[in-house]
Design a protein around this motif. Structure first.
Motif, PDB file in Angstrom:
ATOM      1  N   THR A  65       0.842  -1.191   0.000  1.00  0.00           N
ATOM      2  CA  THR A  65       0.000   0.000   0.000  1.00  0.00           C
ATOM      3  C   THR A  65       0.884   1.250   0.000  1.00  0.00           C
ATOM      4  O   THR A  65       2.046   1.210   0.403  1.00  0.00           O
TER       5      THR A  65
ATOM      6  N   THR B  26      -0.696  -0.644  -4.754  1.00  0.00           N
ATOM      7  CA  THR B  26      -1.912   0.094  -4.465  1.00  0.00           C
ATOM      8  C   THR B  26      -1.577   1.486  -3.956  1.00  0.00           C
ATOM      9  O   THR B  26      -0.600   1.686  -3.233  1.00  0.00           O
ATOM     10  N   ALA B  27      -2.390   2.440  -4.368  1.00  0.00           N
ATOM     11  CA  ALA B  27      -2.292   3.838  -3.936  1.00  0.00           C
ATOM     12  C   ALA B  27      -3.453   4.575  -4.582  1.00  0.00           C
ATOM     13  O   ALA B  27      -4.116   4.049  -5.483  1.00  0.00           O
TER      14      ALA B  27
ATOM     15  N   VAL C  84      -7.035   3.289   1.021  1.00  0.00           N
ATOM     16  CA  VAL C  84      -7.094   2.307   2.117  1.00  0.00           C
ATOM     17  C   VAL C  84      -8.115   2.671   3.181  1.00  0.00           C
ATOM     18  O   VAL C  84      -8.493   1.822   3.991  1.00  0.00           O
TER      19      VAL C  84
ATOM     20  N   VAL D 129     -11.775  -1.498  -0.261  1.00  0.00           N
ATOM     21  CA  VAL D 129     -10.804  -2.490   0.216  1.00  0.00           C
ATOM     22  C   VAL D 129     -11.389  -3.892   0.134  1.00  0.00           C
ATOM     23  O   VAL D 129     -10.721  -4.841  -0.298  1.00  0.00           O
TER      24      VAL D 129
ATOM     25  N   ASN E 118       1.725  -2.969   4.844  1.00  0.00           N
ATOM     26  CA  ASN E 118       0.917  -1.807   5.192  1.00  0.00           C
ATOM     27  C   ASN E 118       1.833  -0.587   5.318  1.00  0.00           C
ATOM     28  O   ASN E 118       2.390  -0.310   6.389  1.00  0.00           O
TER      29      ASN E 118
ATOM     30  N   ALA F  54       0.953   2.620   3.598  1.00  0.00           N
ATOM     31  CA  ALA F  54       0.232   3.887   3.426  1.00  0.00           C
ATOM     32  C   ALA F  54       0.106   4.604   4.764  1.00  0.00           C
ATOM     33  O   ALA F  54      -0.243   4.000   5.779  1.00  0.00           O
TER      34      ALA F  54
ATOM     35  N   THR G 176      -5.723   7.071   7.984  1.00  0.00           N
ATOM     36  CA  THR G 176      -4.783   6.450   7.049  1.00  0.00           C
ATOM     37  C   THR G 176      -3.833   5.482   7.746  1.00  0.00           C
ATOM     38  O   THR G 176      -3.687   4.323   7.333  1.00  0.00           O
TER      39      THR G 176
ATOM     40  N   THR H  40      -4.614   0.578   7.815  1.00  0.00           N
ATOM     41  CA  THR H  40      -3.902  -0.669   8.117  1.00  0.00           C
ATOM     42  C   THR H  40      -4.870  -1.744   8.594  1.00  0.00           C
ATOM     43  O   THR H  40      -4.778  -2.916   8.192  1.00  0.00           O
TER      44      THR H  40
ATOM     45  N   LEU I 140      -7.017  -3.141   5.457  1.00  0.00           N
ATOM     46  CA  LEU I 140      -6.305  -4.096   4.587  1.00  0.00           C
ATOM     47  C   LEU I 140      -6.005  -5.395   5.320  1.00  0.00           C
ATOM     48  O   LEU I 140      -6.149  -6.489   4.755  1.00  0.00           O
TER      49      LEU I 140
END
Length: 259
Positions: free
Chosen positions: A17, A41-42, A69, A75, A90, A92, A115, A120, A123
């Protein structure tokens, strides 16, 4: 130095992420080099698509998937698209502002918590069944030394990273006995293109001052190398918590500056 072990066949897909820049992008590159098919992912789709092309051109495997996220429905949809997962990084997160508690912006605090902690959580919850089913799963939480000690002007970010630290620590207790490791990597001062700039709302002067006089702060590659090393240890080896700082930084508040 012994070469990292190749990932097992059941665990060859790694989700990263926050892969659009900095530590996330560097981690994706290094895991791809280690033999993983990397899912990037972003929120910034153009960035991760460009990175996927770069990784592919280097002879490795990567796919881009735009994802916020903090959006649980998105998600959950992502989790249905990738049912075979071996590693979740994790990464991000980020910091906003450096105001004291008395004047800190509650919205900044909320966004950082959403965030760094809820993202976290989202995900991890969504992918934990697949990680377990792989028979050899790994959850990585990229926290911060801010999650282990506080400093003035950092309470919002510190609170969020303490949350991420406790999430990792508690998850490890709760899933012991399952085939999933929980690794926490806590970097100290890392100089990336965006972290400090984002924290100070694009103010380049304030961002530059964070690293002023520090000869060699950590780089994104330094942290990515550490994450890749921890992930590629033999399956029975769990790196519970690895704190990473530049030599010039003794603590969150003690930094040698050559001014």
């Amino acid at each position: 130095m012994t070469a990292p072990a190749a990932p097992s066949p059941a665990s060859r897909i790694a989700v990263v992420t926050g892969a659009s820049s900095g530590i996330g992008a560097a981690t994706a590159r290094q895991l791809a080099e280690a033999g993983y098919r990397v899912v990037l992912t972003a929120r910034r789709k153009d960035r991760i698509e460009a990175l996927a092309e770069e990784i592919g051109a280097a002879g490795h495997s990567a796919v881009a998937y735009a994802l916020d996220v903090t959006d649980r429905a998105a998600v959950d949809e992502f989790a249905t698209a990738f049912r075979t997962i071996g590693v979740l990084v994790n990464n991000a997160g980020g910091a906003l502002g450096a105001d004291p508690v008395a004047t800190g912006d509650p919205e900044d605090w909320r966004r950082m918590y959403e965030t760094n902690v809820i993202g976290t959580l989202n995900l991890t919850q969504a992918l934990l069944p697949a990680l377990t089913a792989s028979g050899d799963g790994t959850v990585v939480v990229v926290s911060s030394t801010a999650g282990l000690g506080t400093y003035e002007g950092g309470a919002g970010y510190v609170a969020a990273k303490h949350g991420a630290h406790v999430l990792a620590e508690t998850l490890r207790l709760e899933i012991v006995g399952t085939p999933v490791r929980v690794i926490e990597v806590a970097p100290g001062m890392v100089k990336t293109d965006e972290f400090a700039l984002t924290r100070f709302g694009g103010d380049e002067g304030k961002a530059a001052k964070v690293y002023e006089g520090v000869a060699e702060p950590l780089t994104a590659d330094d942290v990515a190398d550490t994450i890749a090393w921890a992930v590629t240890r033999p399956s029975h080896v769990n790196v519970d918590l690895l704190v990473l700082r530049p030599r010039a930084q003794a603590s969150n508040t003690k930094v040698h500056r050559e001014l």
